[in-house]
Design an enzyme around this catalytic site. Structure first.
Site, PDB file in Angstrom:
ATOM      1  N   SER A  94       0.834  -1.189   0.000  1.00  0.00           N
ATOM      2  CA  SER A  94       0.000   0.000   0.000  1.00  0.00           C
ATOM      3  C   SER A  94       0.880   1.255   0.000  1.00  0.00           C
ATOM      4  O   SER A  94       1.647   1.464  -0.933  1.00  0.00           O
ATOM      5  CB  SER A  94      -0.949  -0.037   1.202  1.00  0.00           C
ATOM      6  OG  SER A  94      -2.075   0.764   0.977  1.00  0.00           O
TER       7      SER A  94
ATOM      8  N   LYS B 215     -18.816  18.885   3.905  1.00  0.00           N
ATOM      9  CA  LYS B 215     -17.854  19.077   4.985  1.00  0.00           C
ATOM     10  C   LYS B 215     -17.722  17.810   5.826  1.00  0.00           C
ATOM     11  O   LYS B 215     -16.654  17.465   6.308  1.00  0.00           O
ATOM     12  CB  LYS B 215     -18.273  20.265   5.864  1.00  0.00           C
ATOM     13  CG  LYS B 215     -17.349  20.532   7.045  1.00  0.00           C
ATOM     14  CD  LYS B 215     -15.943  20.876   6.566  1.00  0.00           C
ATOM     15  CE  LYS B 215     -15.019  21.164   7.740  1.00  0.00           C
ATOM     16  NZ  LYS B 215     -13.636  21.410   7.285  1.00  0.00           N
TER      17      LYS B 215
END
Length: 346
Positions: free
Chosen positions: A174, A226
């Site tokens: 990763s 948000k």
């Protein structure tokens, strides 16, 4: 017995007062103390190798053989000095290649980038184009911004046109592989784990439990996205879709970065989140050769000065006051919470 109880109570109060004073000193010093510079450790690995080899020779070989080996070594040194003089070089100005070795042991936050950035800055101040930087990399990945910065630090080496080799003995998955793919050359041990080119996120939600307990949680935001998913409030389908789209966008960014660094990869076949062992990774062009970092460095000892660089961060006030236990506890708690609530992690 009453005396012992009173004495134990006195000791407990004394310890409590000491801890309070310690915490107050840490708080006060963090605001007033100037940042102290760390220290750079430089170790020539050739010398350690030669010392070990000489000790084994001394223990295992007879005196006659040792004497002949010593003569051959002196003869070789003499020939090298003559060659240097003919090339108008002194021993001190030898054009011998240098291999700088840096270790990166990555956690979920890529905390080791704080020391690696200092080590790279030090190396680039003296390295020449004939030299090489070897990073012994171990990481299973972590947060996007942390490993993005770590990869950017390695790109500084490439931009300076210094050859960069990444050695992976255990795992570079990763975010760890995102760092590795920056290298000119990736070397992996036969059973090292590589790949995992994907993005993962998980967020626990306890809204239904709170709802049963008649507990309301209010969340106010300015901006449509948000906050998409939350731990405490009720999540919406729109929020889930936006969250998933953010993951796809991040995955796309990851794939573009890896394919840009290693165009020989079939990125669509590789970027599935799957992992491969060293030998399989070679077949899939994730690495360039299969061997351990030890074997690679030993192969450099005869033709280069192999130098390990390690930057040591200055001790914090907590460590100096003997409060490192609380610092370690805080780090463990941070790791646990990160695993529980991590978002968009490589």
């Amino acid at each position: 017995m009453e005396f012992l109880v009173d004495y134990a109570g006195f000791l407990l109060k004394l310890v409590s007062i000491a801890l309070v004073i310690g915490f107050l000193l840490v708080i006060l010093s963090s605001g007033k103390r100037k940042a102290q510079p760390g220290s750079l450790s430089v170790t020539k690995l050739n010398e350690s190798y030669e010392t070990m080899k000489s000790e084994l020779d001394r223990q295992l070989l007879d005196k006659k053989v040792l004497k002949n080996l010593d003569k051959e070594k002196k003869k070789k040194d003499k020939q090298e000095k003559k060659a240097l003089k003919k090339g108008h070089h002194t021993v001190e100005d030898s054009p011998k290649k240098r291999v700088y070795v840096v270790d990166f042991d990555g956690d979920i936050k890529a905390s080791a980038v704080e020391t690696m950035r200092e080590e790279i800055t030090a190396i680039l101040s003296v390295a020449k184009s004939q030299d090489e930087v070897v990073v012994r990399l171990e990481s299973g990945g972590g947060v996007v911004h942390g490993y993005g910065l770590a990869a950017s630090q390695l790109q500084r080496i490439r931009e300076a046109q210094i050859p960069l080799t990444i050695c992976v003995d255990k795992v570079a998955a990763s975010g760890g592989y995102m760092m590795a793919c920056v290298a000119d050359k990736i070397i992996a041990a036969p059973f090292a784990i590589l790949g995992s080119i994907g993005v993962v996120a998980q967020i626990p939600n306890v809204h239904r439990l709170l709802d049963k307990s008649l507990i309301d949680v209010e969340l106010h935001t300015a901006g449509r996205y948000k906050r998409t998913l939350t731990m405490l409030g009720e999540n919406t389908e729109e929020g889930r879709e936006k969250f998933k789209q953010d993951l796809e966008d991040t995955h796309g960014l990851f794939k573009r970065f890896v394919s840009g660094q290693r165009p020989q990869l079939d990125i669509e076949a590789i970027a599935t989140g799957d992992t491969w062992y060293g030998s399989e990774a070679l077949e899939n062009h994730l690495v360039d050769s299969v061997m351990t970092s030890d074997a690679y460095l030993v192969s450099q000892y005869d033709k280069a000065d192999v130098i390990q660089i390690a930057y040591k961060q200055p001790k914090g006030m907590a460590e100096r006051l003997g409060l490192s236990f609380f610092s370690a506890l805080e780090q463990k708690a941070t790791v646990w919470l990160s695993k529980l609530t991590q978002t968009r992690g490589y």
